[in-house]
Write a protein that holds these residues in place. Structure first.
Motif, mmCIF file in Angstrom:
data_model
loop_
_atom_site.group_PDB
_atom_site.id
_atom_site.type_symbol
_atom_site.label_atom_id
_atom_site.label_comp_id
_atom_site.label_asym_id
_atom_site.label_seq_id
_atom_site.Cartn_x
_atom_site.Cartn_y
_atom_site.Cartn_z
ATOM 1 N N LYS A 481 0.830 -1.211 0.000
ATOM 2 C CA LYS A 481 0.000 0.000 0.000
ATOM 3 C C LYS A 481 0.862 1.258 0.000
ATOM 4 C CE LYS A 481 -3.829 2.280 2.394
ATOM 5 N NZ LYS A 481 -3.199 3.594 2.334
ATOM 6 N N ARG A 482 1.943 1.242 0.790
ATOM 7 C CA ARG A 482 2.830 2.399 0.841
ATOM 8 C C ARG A 482 3.507 2.628 -0.504
ATOM 9 N NH1 ARG A 482 5.475 0.666 6.627
ATOM 10 N NH2 ARG A 482 3.888 1.623 7.976
ATOM 11 N N ASP A 485 0.979 4.234 -2.652
ATOM 12 C CA ASP A 485 0.765 5.609 -2.168
ATOM 13 C C ASP A 485 1.898 6.527 -2.610
ATOM 14 O OD1 ASP A 485 -1.616 4.950 -0.949
ATOM 15 O OD2 ASP A 485 -0.752 4.714 1.055
#
Length: 503
Positions: A481-482, A485
């Motif tokens: 997810k990072r 992002d």
């Protein structure tokens, strides 16, 4: 409303017989990030270790050849006089501790962002934007270093250097300023290709420019009568030739697909996430390199024999260090690719496989160093006192090879995860909070040169162990997810799910 032709265009980017759903990527993934779930676990681990080995070999060779440009230059200059030798060696050392960190540390931002973009972005040309952004930001960082070089003479006096070093090294570095930018751009272009799993061109290019650099050094120093100042000019030309040849390879052979054309407006937008990672990468790599430079300065205060032995050991260690550093670069790109492809479990396995591979390579290097410790010093010097001291210290140097390997691989994993700040913090605590003060204390309280290397050994084991624990305890779904992002923060477009949903 989107028509059927645009939907056909979108699905044509997907693998054959695949239909888009909420978890489907818009870009075709490279074969190495496709998962074969039918393979037994041990075959998956062995395959990953073999993949990392194949990826890291050309990277290691490229860094070895890069180091040879400066080493050969110093050797050719050394035939002029001892003062010229000392000036060239000191100048290149200062360059490595400053500007080359922009190239080798700052470009770790591309290890993080470019590799994730290649597999995770909905637009393959985002990688070309990251290349342009990297060149712009790293050139700005280099400009700061160039000013430092231009006014370095009083800095060298403040460091207590000999007057001829202060004057001649400052002139040497001023001549090297244009060429140093070529070094930064070459390293940036390498990372652009490595993000696409294209690892060999850097080696091919350096196989051409390394002998070219040696020839230019000889001609300019000895034949053209430029003396000492022919060295930075020759080396700078070789760096620019390296960049231009690598750019030509990307244009005409392999790597152009992700370019998409010059777009300075997009490249100059969203610069802070990239600049932040580049700065942290500079600190991450620099904190380790600076620690070894401090050890070298401390060794100079232990006497001539200790300094000579330290020079032998440091020269050897710089060559050996290309192995864990190269593996770390390969691991960074690999993890970035897997995180961008949303393969959390595969990324976790790749990180541990890199650590295991580095430990194996470290053990092999340890064996070689221990078996040659009594004769190793003779490669560089015939003085029996130097040879004996090298033999005495070599067990500590050999012992930390496993830890140095873990530092390289796990540090590379952290950079692939965008966690350069963690590696920098671990280095600061381990080196500057404990090992360096302890090593210097031991060195001047009866242990001599061995005390300095005991401190380095302790530091590297602390760094290697802590970084492996941190990598091993990571939440890999969160890391995926990072990674996505970070792409959004860098203006690399919406998540894949959003894009599919819009269709």
């Amino acid at each position: 409303m989107t028509d059927t032709s645009s939907f056909s265009t979108l699905t044509s980017k997907l693998p054959p017989q695949a239909s888009p759903d909420e978890s489907t990527s818009l870009l075709r993934k490279p074969p190495s990030v496709m998962t074969d779930t039918e393979e037994p676990w041990y075959r998956q681990w062995l395959s990953e270790i073999w993949l990392l080995t194949r990826a890291s070999i050309p990277v290691i060779l490229a860094y070895t050849l890069q180091n040879s440009l400066q080493t050969v230059s110093v050797l050719i200059v050394g035939r002029l006089s001892p003062e010229a030798l000392a000036t060239a060696a000191f100048s290149y050392m200062f360059a490595m501790a400053t500007a080359w960190l922009v190239a080798l540390g700052g470009t770790t931002a591309l290890d993080t962002l470019a590799s994730s973009s290649f597999t995770g972005s909905q637009n393959k040309h985002d990688l070309g934007i990251l290349l342009q952004r990297g060149i712009i930001i790293l050139s700005a960082f280099y400009a700061i270093i160039a000013v430092l070089w231009w006014f370095s003479e009083p800095i060298f006096r403040a460091m207590g250097q000999e007057e001829f070093i202060c004057v001649e090294s400052a002139k040497f570095l001023r001549i090297l300023i244009p060429g140093g930018l070529g070094y930064v751009w070459f390293e940036t272009m390498k990372k652009y290709l490595q993000a696409q799993e294209i690892h060999r061109p850097g080696t091919y290019v350096l196989l051409i420019t390394s002998p070219l650099s040696a020839l230019l050094n000889y001609l300019l120093i000895h034949k053209a009568g430029m003396g000492l100042y022919g060295a930075p000019l020759a080396t700078g030309i070789a760096y620019w030739c390296s960049f231009l040849l690598l750019a030509a390879y990307a244009t005409f052979v392999q790597g152009k697909a992700c370019w998409g054309g010059l777009d300075l407006r997009r490249a100059c937008a969203h610069i802070w996430p990239f600049a932040r990672l580049a700065l942290l990468g500079f600190i991450h790599v620099g904190t380790e390199w600076w620690a070894f430079e401090i050890v070298a300065l401390a060794a100079g205060r232990l006497g001539t024999i200790s300094l000579a032995a330290q020079s032998v050991i440091m020269t050897a260690d710089q060559i050996i260090n290309t192995i864990p550093f190269g593996l770390g670069v390969a691991a960074s790109a690999r993890l970035g690719n897997l995180l961008g492809a949303k393969r959390a479990r595969d990324a976790e396995r790749a990180a541990h496989c890199a650590a295991i591979l580095s430990a194996i390579l470290g053990a092999l290097i340890l064996t070689v160093l221990m078996s040659t410790k009594d004769v190793f010093g003779r490669i560089f010097n015939d003085d029996e006192r130097v040879v004996e001291l090298v033999s005495e210290v070599m067990p500590y140097v050999a012992l930390f090879q496993i830890a140095d390997g873990l530092n390289g691989s796990c540090g590379g994993a952290l950079r692939g995860m965008g966690r350069q700040w963690v590696g920098a913090l671990v280095n600061l605590i381990s080196y500057y909070g404990g090992a360096l003060p302890a090593g210097i204390y031991l060195a001047f309280h009866g242990w001599g040169l061995a005390g300095l290397w005991i401190g380095q050994c302790v530091a590297l084991y602390l760094v290697g162990a802590l970084e492996w624990v941190i990598v091993g305890s990571s939440n890999w779904e969160k890391e995926v997810k990072r990674a996505l992002d970070r792409l959004e923060d860098g203006g690399m477009g919406a998540h894949v799910e959003d894009a599919v949903g819009e269709v």
